[in-house]
Design a protein around this motif. Sequence first.
Motif, PDB file in Angstrom:
ATOM      1  N   PHE A  52      -3.481   5.755   1.198  1.00  0.00           N
ATOM      2  CA  PHE A  52      -3.739   6.444  -0.062  1.00  0.00           C
ATOM      3  C   PHE A  52      -4.092   5.442  -1.162  1.00  0.00           C
ATOM      4  O   PHE A  52      -4.966   5.689  -1.978  1.00  0.00           O
ATOM      5  CB  PHE A  52      -2.519   7.276  -0.466  1.00  0.00           C
ATOM      6  CG  PHE A  52      -2.684   7.987  -1.772  1.00  0.00           C
ATOM      7  CD1 PHE A  52      -3.481   9.122  -1.855  1.00  0.00           C
ATOM      8  CD2 PHE A  52      -2.062   7.518  -2.922  1.00  0.00           C
ATOM      9  CE1 PHE A  52      -3.652   9.773  -3.070  1.00  0.00           C
ATOM     10  CE2 PHE A  52      -2.237   8.162  -4.133  1.00  0.00           C
ATOM     11  CZ  PHE A  52      -3.027   9.287  -4.206  1.00  0.00           C
ATOM     12  N   ALA A  53      -3.407   4.305  -1.197  1.00  0.00           N
ATOM     13  CA  ALA A  53      -3.685   3.237  -2.176  1.00  0.00           C
ATOM     14  C   ALA A  53      -3.342   1.913  -1.511  1.00  0.00           C
ATOM     15  O   ALA A  53      -2.411   1.844  -0.713  1.00  0.00           O
ATOM     16  CB  ALA A  53      -2.845   3.436  -3.431  1.00  0.00           C
ATOM     17  N   GLU A  54      -4.088   0.856  -1.856  1.00  0.00           N
ATOM     18  CA  GLU A  54      -3.823  -0.443  -1.247  1.00  0.00           C
ATOM     19  C   GLU A  54      -4.064  -1.569  -2.236  1.00  0.00           C
ATOM     20  O   GLU A  54      -4.537  -1.351  -3.340  1.00  0.00           O
ATOM     21  CB  GLU A  54      -4.657  -0.630   0.014  1.00  0.00           C
ATOM     22  CG  GLU A  54      -6.144  -0.533  -0.185  1.00  0.00           C
ATOM     23  CD  GLU A  54      -6.902  -0.523   1.139  1.00  0.00           C
ATOM     24  OE1 GLU A  54      -6.394  -1.060   2.144  1.00  0.00           O
ATOM     25  OE2 GLU A  54      -8.006   0.026   1.172  1.00  0.00           O
ATOM     26  N   ARG A  98       0.842  -1.187   0.000  1.00  0.00           N
ATOM     27  CA  ARG A  98       0.000   0.000   0.000  1.00  0.00           C
ATOM     28  C   ARG A  98       0.882   1.243   0.000  1.00  0.00           C
ATOM     29  O   ARG A  98       2.088   1.176   0.206  1.00  0.00           O
ATOM     30  CB  ARG A  98      -0.940   0.008   1.199  1.00  0.00           C
ATOM     31  CG  ARG A  98      -0.233   0.062   2.532  1.00  0.00           C
ATOM     32  CD  ARG A  98      -1.192  -0.089   3.686  1.00  0.00           C
ATOM     33  NE  ARG A  98      -0.492   0.071   4.961  1.00  0.00           N
ATOM     34  CZ  ARG A  98      -1.041  -0.063   6.133  1.00  0.00           C
ATOM     35  NH1 ARG A  98      -2.329  -0.356   6.214  1.00  0.00           N
ATOM     36  NH2 ARG A  98      -0.349   0.099   7.236  1.00  0.00           N
ATOM     37  N   VAL A  99       0.240   2.383  -0.225  1.00  0.00           N
ATOM     38  CA  VAL A  99       0.909   3.676  -0.123  1.00  0.00           C
ATOM     39  C   VAL A  99       0.210   4.438   0.989  1.00  0.00           C
ATOM     40  O   VAL A  99      -1.013   4.606   0.964  1.00  0.00           O
ATOM     41  CB  VAL A  99       0.843   4.471  -1.444  1.00  0.00           C
ATOM     42  CG1 VAL A  99       1.448   5.866  -1.267  1.00  0.00           C
ATOM     43  CG2 VAL A  99       1.543   3.713  -2.565  1.00  0.00           C
ATOM     44  N   MET A 100       0.988   4.879   1.967  1.00  0.00           N
ATOM     45  CA  MET A 100       0.464   5.684   3.063  1.00  0.00           C
ATOM     46  C   MET A 100       0.743   7.154   2.773  1.00  0.00           C
ATOM     47  O   MET A 100       1.761   7.493   2.165  1.00  0.00           O
ATOM     48  CB  MET A 100       1.136   5.306   4.384  1.00  0.00           C
ATOM     49  CG  MET A 100       0.827   3.895   4.844  1.00  0.00           C
ATOM     50  SD  MET A 100      -0.922   3.621   5.173  1.00  0.00           S
ATOM     51  CE  MET A 100      -1.180   4.676   6.600  1.00  0.00           C
ATOM     52  N   ARG A 101      -0.170   8.002   3.192  1.00  0.00           N
ATOM     53  CA  ARG A 101       0.060   9.450   3.110  1.00  0.00           C
ATOM     54  C   ARG A 101       0.081   9.972   4.537  1.00  0.00           C
ATOM     55  O   ARG A 101      -0.887   9.829   5.269  1.00  0.00           O
ATOM     56  CB  ARG A 101      -1.009  10.137   2.284  1.00  0.00           C
ATOM     57  CG  ARG A 101      -0.703  11.625   2.116  1.00  0.00           C
ATOM     58  CD  ARG A 101      -1.556  12.280   1.067  1.00  0.00           C
ATOM     59  NE  ARG A 101      -2.961  12.153   1.401  1.00  0.00           N
ATOM     60  CZ  ARG A 101      -3.944  12.369   0.528  1.00  0.00           C
ATOM     61  NH1 ARG A 101      -3.680  12.719  -0.715  1.00  0.00           N
ATOM     62  NH2 ARG A 101      -5.200  12.232   0.883  1.00  0.00           N
ATOM     63  N   LEU A 102       1.203  10.559   4.916  1.00  0.00           N
ATOM     64  CA  LEU A 102       1.405  11.041   6.277  1.00  0.00           C
ATOM     65  C   LEU A 102       1.507  12.550   6.271  1.00  0.00           C
ATOM     66  O   LEU A 102       1.990  13.146   5.312  1.00  0.00           O
ATOM     67  CB  LEU A 102       2.679  10.434   6.869  1.00  0.00           C
ATOM     68  CG  LEU A 102       2.617   8.923   7.132  1.00  0.00           C
ATOM     69  CD1 LEU A 102       3.023   8.151   5.900  1.00  0.00           C
ATOM     70  CD2 LEU A 102       3.517   8.568   8.278  1.00  0.00           C
TER      71      LEU A 102
END
Length: 195
Positions: free
Chosen positions: A101-103, A82-86
């Motif tokens: 953000f995306a998984e 996944r993509v995390m947005r911090l």
Amino acid sequence: LIHARIARMLPGGFRRAAVPALKSPVDPRESLRLLDVDPNFEVDLVACEPHVRDPIHLSWDARGRMYVPEMIDYPEGPPAGRVMRLEDVDGDGFCEKAEVFAEGLAFPTSAMPWRDGALVTADPDLAFVQEGGKRRVLFTGFAGGNTQHRVNSLQWGIDNWVYGGNGDSAATIRAAGRPPVALTFADFRLRPDTL
């Protein structure tokens, strides 16, 4: 994730600290205390678990939010990356807000903010992922193989091209309406607007 701010560029910077053998994982904040850092450098903790895990790459958007692909599915899958947005909401330098953000990605290796989303590499694709997870493949055909040697590291160049690493794979890359490009053991650059 530890972010180093360089006060002055000197050889060295980080040195191995003389610390006792550790028998278990150390809290991220405690690990900062264990670093032996040249006095011309400063090390800050920007993010840590549970907000982010298994990070592979990071980049920031124009609003200061950090995009971090996580290769949770390493080394063999099934696809769970996944993509995390911090985001650092209170301005103290630590990202206390985290959102997916995306998984459901297979071995994501980079995420670079672009327009109202991010360019994301996850074999065999380089896709544009928008807010809410809407995904459009821009390029496909990147080779799989060794998980550590896949398409990776998207970043803007000073010439306004996006650069990326191809790993050590031979592949034929395709984009809609464009002739295929052989990408054999070479890195690449692209313009996402024009493919």
